[in-house]
Design an enzyme around this catalytic site. Structure first.
Site, PDB file in Angstrom:
ATOM      1  CG  HIS A 203      -0.222   0.071   2.446  1.00  0.00           C
ATOM      2  ND1 HIS A 203       0.592  -1.006   3.297  1.00  0.00           N
ATOM      3  CD2 HIS A 203      -0.222   1.450   3.231  1.00  0.00           C
ATOM      4  CE1 HIS A 203       0.993   0.011   4.607  1.00  0.00           C
ATOM      5  NE2 HIS A 203       0.198   1.092   4.040  1.00  0.00           N
TER       6      HIS A 203
HETATM    7  C1  UD1 Z   1      -2.096   5.766   5.365  1.00  0.00           C
HETATM    8  C2  UD1 Z   1      -0.463   6.190   5.852  1.00  0.00           C
HETATM    9  C3  UD1 Z   1       0.408   4.759   6.153  1.00  0.00           C
HETATM   10  C4  UD1 Z   1      -0.055   4.246   6.622  1.00  0.00           C
HETATM   11  C5  UD1 Z   1      -1.371   3.173   6.074  1.00  0.00           C
HETATM   12  C6  UD1 Z   1      -1.870   1.706   6.740  1.00  0.00           C
HETATM   13  C7  UD1 Z   1      -0.601   8.711   5.958  1.00  0.00           C
HETATM   14  C8  UD1 Z   1       0.280   9.512   4.424  1.00  0.00           C
HETATM   15  N1  UD1 Z   1      -0.266   7.601   5.142  1.00  0.00           N
HETATM   16  O1  UD1 Z   1      -1.830   4.956   4.572  1.00  0.00           O
HETATM   17  O2  UD1 Z   1       1.852   5.273   6.458  1.00  0.00           O
HETATM   18  O3  UD1 Z   1       1.439   2.771   6.664  1.00  0.00           O
HETATM   19  O4  UD1 Z   1      -2.432   4.338   6.827  1.00  0.00           O
HETATM   20  O5  UD1 Z   1      -2.911   2.011   6.612  1.00  0.00           O
HETATM   21  O6  UD1 Z   1      -1.043   9.192   6.557  1.00  0.00           O
HETATM   22  N2  UD1 Z   1      -9.461   4.730   1.617  1.00  0.00           N
HETATM   23  C9  UD1 Z   1     -10.470   3.716   1.486  1.00  0.00           C
HETATM   24  N3  UD1 Z   1     -11.142   3.110   3.305  1.00  0.00           N
HETATM   25  C10 UD1 Z   1     -10.671   4.127   3.924  1.00  0.00           C
HETATM   26  C11 UD1 Z   1      -9.721   4.832   4.302  1.00  0.00           C
HETATM   27  C12 UD1 Z   1      -8.704   4.808   3.130  1.00  0.00           C
HETATM   28  O7  UD1 Z   1     -11.054   3.340   0.874  1.00  0.00           O
HETATM   29  O8  UD1 Z   1     -11.095   3.248   5.675  1.00  0.00           O
HETATM   30  C13 UD1 Z   1      -8.363   4.773   1.049  1.00  0.00           C
HETATM   31  C14 UD1 Z   1      -9.319   6.030  -0.397  1.00  0.00           C
HETATM   32  O9  UD1 Z   1      -9.376   5.972  -1.624  1.00  0.00           O
HETATM   33  C15 UD1 Z   1      -7.955   7.282   0.100  1.00  0.00           C
HETATM   34  C16 UD1 Z   1      -6.668   5.862   0.284  1.00  0.00           C
HETATM   35  O10 UD1 Z   1      -7.149   4.611   0.670  1.00  0.00           O
HETATM   36  O11 UD1 Z   1      -7.646   8.168  -0.622  1.00  0.00           O
HETATM   37  C17 UD1 Z   1      -5.588   6.140   0.937  1.00  0.00           C
HETATM   38  O12 UD1 Z   1      -6.107   6.324   2.635  1.00  0.00           O
HETATM   39  P1  UD1 Z   1      -4.501   6.969   3.326  1.00  0.00           P
HETATM   40  O13 UD1 Z   1      -5.491   6.792   4.668  1.00  0.00           O
HETATM   41  O14 UD1 Z   1      -4.500   8.608   2.570  1.00  0.00           O
HETATM   42  O15 UD1 Z   1      -3.951   6.310   3.263  1.00  0.00           O
HETATM   43  P2  UD1 Z   1      -2.802   4.379   3.431  1.00  0.00           P
HETATM   44  O16 UD1 Z   1      -2.753   4.720   1.771  1.00  0.00           O
HETATM   45  O17 UD1 Z   1      -4.375   3.966   3.511  1.00  0.00           O
END
Ligand code: UD1
Length: 362
Positions: A203
């Site tokens: 991820h």
């Molecule tokens: C975030 C953290 C990363 C951590 C990871 C754990 C930052 C910069 N990154 O990355 O360090 O290792 O969490 O998992 O804070 N999304 C969903 N459902 C959710 C949450 C996210 O569909 O409940 C999707 C959305 O499209 C979103 C994307 O995942 O834009 C990324 O989510 P985000 O929280 O921005 O970053 P992670 O890749 O999860």
């Protein structure tokens, strides 16, 4: 002593599980869930399975750019901090929720305590590295998982704030590993044989957001699948990118089985029963090590250097050949002689975090 805990992402829920129970024996803890992760399988399932106390406040920041997410945490948290007047703010790890919590605490002049302080990849192109460096610079109490983390803080002139407590995620892995083996039916459900598959996750923004890197990552998984079927628990961010690139549908033909993200117990069972782990996650490298499962890491550097030094983790970037070689050369699962748990605090890190907070702010 009143402690305001700020969490918002999947790994932070796991970490809080190790600390909250111990902390509540000594302090009045209030939990703020930022809402950075909101899907049930990335959030609520961890509260249920690991017995984490329900959040007292929710900020519902949701997804967005780094600036949007961090700003939403800052904006939501500032009035809460004023209203609740805690003696300390407690943040975990290196996400945008960590950064937001750290900034608000520092500006409000409330002492900041940071769990998993001092971890460094020395790669500032990772958003997580920026978040950690800022949180550490603002912390009054740096709660370190490893000796390497303490040494990093010393090198940056922050050694005086550092306390070596061990790793809170290791506490949970050690406690819940055997429970997962008993309770989870994931092997039956996915029709998997013990040691007959490789467990994979990916991820990291640098790996999945860039189309060329994402394609290279799929090649690594496919090359690994020549050794054993790959069970790939797909983060929603990664699923969206794979779909956008039109490669999600073709994974099965290459021996890669994509599943939804799994809850803690199912995923822990999967890892403990696997032949090897293939990942770009930080925490999972260590969870594999604790479970005596070899790990191949799709990154060029790691914060968890002990796992590599002990010969149980190999950094291969996005090079399929290097990944295949690592899978052939790493130890067989379960053959450990090195004392993994001791390196990470022997399952007592949560207790030591609570103790350090009470000593400092109680
Ligand atoms: C975030 C953290 C990363 C951590 C990871 C754990 C930052 C910069 N990154 O990355 O360090 O290792 O969490 O998992 O804070 N999304 C969903 N459902 C959710 C949450 C996210 O569909 O409940 C999707 C959305 O499209 C979103 C994307 O995942 O834009 C990324 O989510 P985000 O929280 O921005 O970053 P992670 O890749 O999860």
């Amino acid at each position: 002593m009143r402690v305001l805990t700020v969490i918002g992402n999947r790994p932070q829920f796991v970490k809080a599980a190790a600390v909250s129970t111990k902390l509540r024996e000594r302090a009045d803890e209030l939990i703020v869930h930022t809402g950075q992760h909101y899907d049930r399988e990335l959030s609520e399932v961890f509260f249920e399975e690991l017995g984490i106390p329900a959040a007292d406040h929710r900020l519902s920041v949701g997804s967005g750019s780094h600036a949007e997410q961090t700003a939403a945490v800052v904006r939501g948290l500032e009035p809460l901090l004023e209203e609740l007047a805690p003696d300390a703010v407690l943040v975990y790890g290196d996400t945008n929720s960590t950064l937001g919590g750290a900034l608000v605490a520092a500006k409000a002049r409330v002492p900041l305590a940071h769990v998993e302080a001092g971890m460094r990849s020395h790669n500032r192109s990772m958003p997580e590295e920026v978040n950690r460096v800022v949180a550490d610079a603002l912390s009054a109490l740096s709660l370190c998982s490893t000796e390497a983390a303490v040494a990093n803080l010393e090198r940056e002139g922050l050694g005086e704030t550092a306390v070596l407590v061990g790793d809170v995620m290791a506490d949970v892995a050690l406690l819940f590993g055997p429970i997962a083996d008993q309770r989870s039916a994931v092997l039956d459900r996915l029709e998997l044989q013990q040691r007959g598959f490789i467990a994979a996750t990916a991820h990291r923004a640098g790996n999945v957001d860039d189309p060329a890197n994402l394609r290279a990552l799929v090649e690594v998984l496919a090359r690994a699948a020549e050794r054993a079927p790959v069970v790939f628990a797909v983060h929603p961010r990664t699923r969206a990118r794979l779909e956008a690139e039109g490669v999600l549908g073709g994974l099965a033909d290459r021996g890669i089985r994509a599943t939804e993200p799994l809850g803690y117990l199912d995923f822990t069972r999967l890892v403990r029963a696997s032949r090897a782990v293939l990942t770009d996650s930080g925490g999972l490298q260590k969870e594999a090590f604790l479970a005596s499962v070899p790990c191949v890491t799709m990154r060029e550097e790691t914060e968890w250097v002990e796992t590599v030094e002990a010969g149980w983790n190999r950094l291969v970037g996005l090079d399929p050949e290097a990944a295949a070689r690592a899978l052939d050369e790493l130890p067989e699962p379960g053959e450990r002689t090195s004392p993994a748990a001791e390196l990470y605090g022997s399952g007592r890190a949560g207790e030591r975090v609570a103790e350090a907070l009470a000593q400092r702010f109680g």
